[in-house]
Design an enzyme around this catalytic site. Structure first.
Site, PDB file in Angstrom:
ATOM      1  N   GLU A 195      47.902  57.710  53.044  1.00 56.96           N
ATOM      2  CA  GLU A 195      46.959  58.168  54.091  1.00 56.96           C
ATOM      3  C   GLU A 195      45.587  57.542  53.862  1.00 56.96           C
ATOM      4  O   GLU A 195      44.965  56.997  54.782  1.00 56.96           O
ATOM      5  CB  GLU A 195      46.820  59.693  54.073  1.00 56.96           C
ATOM      6  CG  GLU A 195      48.107  60.472  54.333  1.00 56.96           C
ATOM      7  CD  GLU A 195      48.872  60.815  53.063  1.00 56.96           C
ATOM      8  OE1 GLU A 195      48.667  60.131  52.029  1.00 56.96           O
ATOM      9  OE2 GLU A 195      49.681  61.755  53.094  1.00 56.96           O
ATOM     10  N   ASP A 208      60.565  66.878  58.832  1.00 55.80           N
ATOM     11  CA  ASP A 208      60.770  68.222  58.273  1.00 55.80           C
ATOM     12  C   ASP A 208      59.563  69.139  58.456  1.00 55.80           C
ATOM     13  O   ASP A 208      59.627  70.321  58.138  1.00 55.80           O
ATOM     14  CB  ASP A 208      61.153  68.138  56.785  1.00 55.80           C
ATOM     15  CG  ASP A 208      60.176  67.298  55.976  1.00 55.80           C
ATOM     16  OD1 ASP A 208      59.306  66.639  56.573  1.00 55.80           O
ATOM     17  OD2 ASP A 208      60.296  67.289  54.737  1.00 55.80           O
TER      18      ASP A 208
END
Lengths: 327, 327
Positions: free
Chosen positions: A268, A185
């Site tokens: 992350e 997205d």
């Protein structure tokens, strides 16, 4: 008399004519050879015979395509390979998102798209979409482990199984190049792909539309890394968004234990820490020293699953076919 | 003795050798000519000399490009022109949306992109984005009339000024082809552009992700139009979404008074009714008799304007530059 003169003349030149003519024949043969070799290297692809129609077809189909797209060959095979890892999952917007992202990636040479779905089996509609794109791709599934799927409160570690599956594929299939986690997205400037391709270890760059700050980025002073700017630091060593970094394949291959943890908010950070030895100050700063936005964390508004269609009322109509596509 | 034999042998054959050799010379010359003429018509463009480097450059720059992109010429100038009218307005997501849409349109030949912003003056960042895309475009502004802008309750007629400005541009600049209203946040399958290009009057097709029904579409029975399926009919004669139809330029030019009304929820209906004489049953049904979804009404989650950056704390850093781009 004339006949004898003629005969004599020929006799007289007998010794020279054959030599001259042999020379001419030799020169002709030489010209043919030279002419052939001038054209040969750029007109006729190797290993095919000289049938003109075959040559013409071969050239127009294969060689011309390679020479298109201005400077670089069509397949960009002279560029370091790029591996784009895109986790996805079934929802009403899924086909739209992947369609849109495919259009972006179709502009990027020498790219392999690893599309990995949180599912137990592959979806024919997505397979068809990927195939129609003409991109080099791998479509795989990697379901979220049941322990997380059944979690009732708090955020789930979405996309972690998928991304680890992508890393596994790279370890097994790639030798060099760069990989990048690109959610379906988000929005990517084509310039981003040009820049991350030359990452030596780990490169970083700003991501727009994140949290209330509006951006997540390394802080750069006088061209030097000096910390992370992000709406939420949360004690993270690497306070970056998933879309904010790219990693060298060779760098990954030297770290066989690097993996993304199933820890919401710390995916992350956990992955970048697992690339140890690697420190934030070693980050390669892209996007003109992190002053430009080349990727946006766009989020698409969620749609509820579509309502059922009245099968009696719309029997015999196109709506029955449409309902089969809708989620 | 041997010498005389040799001499005699030559003498003996004197009459035949020149004839043979002349024949060989002739054949060689013929081969050179034939070889040259086989290559000539398809290797060497007309009107340039045979200097190999010149030929090579000419071929790689001009002729090869024309032969690229499969069958049609690079610019698709043999296809009916397509005019894409995209209303837009300033918001945090704007650059991302236009970047993403530009990537889709960059795959479509013979297209003009009319980007019309609800603003009083043009934005340099958007001008730069459009210019970088390499697309043929017109970037214009068309602010919403003040009477609607100052409206305090109910929905505003967003994008109507912009679209009417697009229609005005088409009336002044186009003679043939097809136009389509494409919002910057929607998602378009490339197949859509291939199909709408041949619209004779008004073509229609399903739009995914609309209302709770999940789709808005003409209802088709046995290949014939038989009404509209939409989550909200609202007394509309044409119950369609803005992304669900395309119109022939020639058809529009014959209706000089066609215009989009400033009436929220009735923009499409009002415009299609203004194309009178035109009835729903005259609609051209695309997307395989409206059984496929080639466009999705995707909506991007709105972001708040970004918070200010602490100018003292981040003085001398890249964040000052980034803040100039952020909305």
């Amino acid at each position: 008399m004339y006949f004898f003169l003629f005969q004599r003349k020929i006799d007289h030149e007998t010794m020279r004519i054959p030599m001259k003519l042999y020379l001419i024949v030799f020169v002709c043969a030489f010209i043919i050879l030279v002419q052939y070799h001038i054209y040969n290297p750029w007109v006729i692809p190797n290993g095919i015979n000289n049938n003109v129609n075959e040559v013409r077809q071969e050239v127009s189909e294969r060689k011309l395509q390679v020479l298109c797209n201005n400077v670089t060959p069509d397949d960009g095979s002279d560029l370091p390979p790029l591996f784009i890892i895109t986790p996805t999952y079934k929802r009403p917007e899924q086909l739209a998102e992947l369609t849109r992202l495919s259009h972006t990636l179709m502009h990027v040479p020498n790219l392999t798209w690893l599309v990995i779905e949180d599912a137990y089996k592959r979806n024919d509609l997505i397979e068809e979409l990927l195939s129609r794109s003409g991109l080099r791709y791998q479509y795989m599934v990697a379901p979220m482990p049941v322990e997380f799927k059944n979690k009732t409160r708090g955020p789930k570690p979405r996309g972690v199984s998928n991304r680890n599956k992508g890393l596994q594929w790279i370890r097994q299939n790639a030798k060099s190049g760069v990989f990048y986690f690109a959610d379906d997205d988000n929005t990517y400037d084509l310039e981003l792909f040009k820049q991350i391709r030359y990452t030596k270890r780990v490169s970083m760059f700003p991501v727009g539309l994140i949290t209330k700050a509006g951006v997540s980025s390394p802080i750069v002073r006088n061209g030097v890394f000096s910390g992370f700017y992000d709406g939420w630091i949360g004690g993270r060593k690497f306070a970056v968004d998933m879309a904010g970094f790219a990693v060298s394949v060779e760098f990954l291959l030297l770290r066989p234990h690097a993996v993304m943890p199933f820890k919401p908010g710390f995916e992350e950070d956990g992955f970048l820490k697992s690339l140890s030895p690697f420190e934030p100050k070693q980050v390669e700063l892209l996007a003109t020293n992190c002053t430009k936005i080349l990727v946006w964390h766009t989020q698409t508004k969620k749609n509820e699953p579509s309502l059922p269609i009245d099968m009696n009322k719309y029997n015999n109509s196109n709506l029955i076919m449409l309902k089969k596509i809708l989620v």
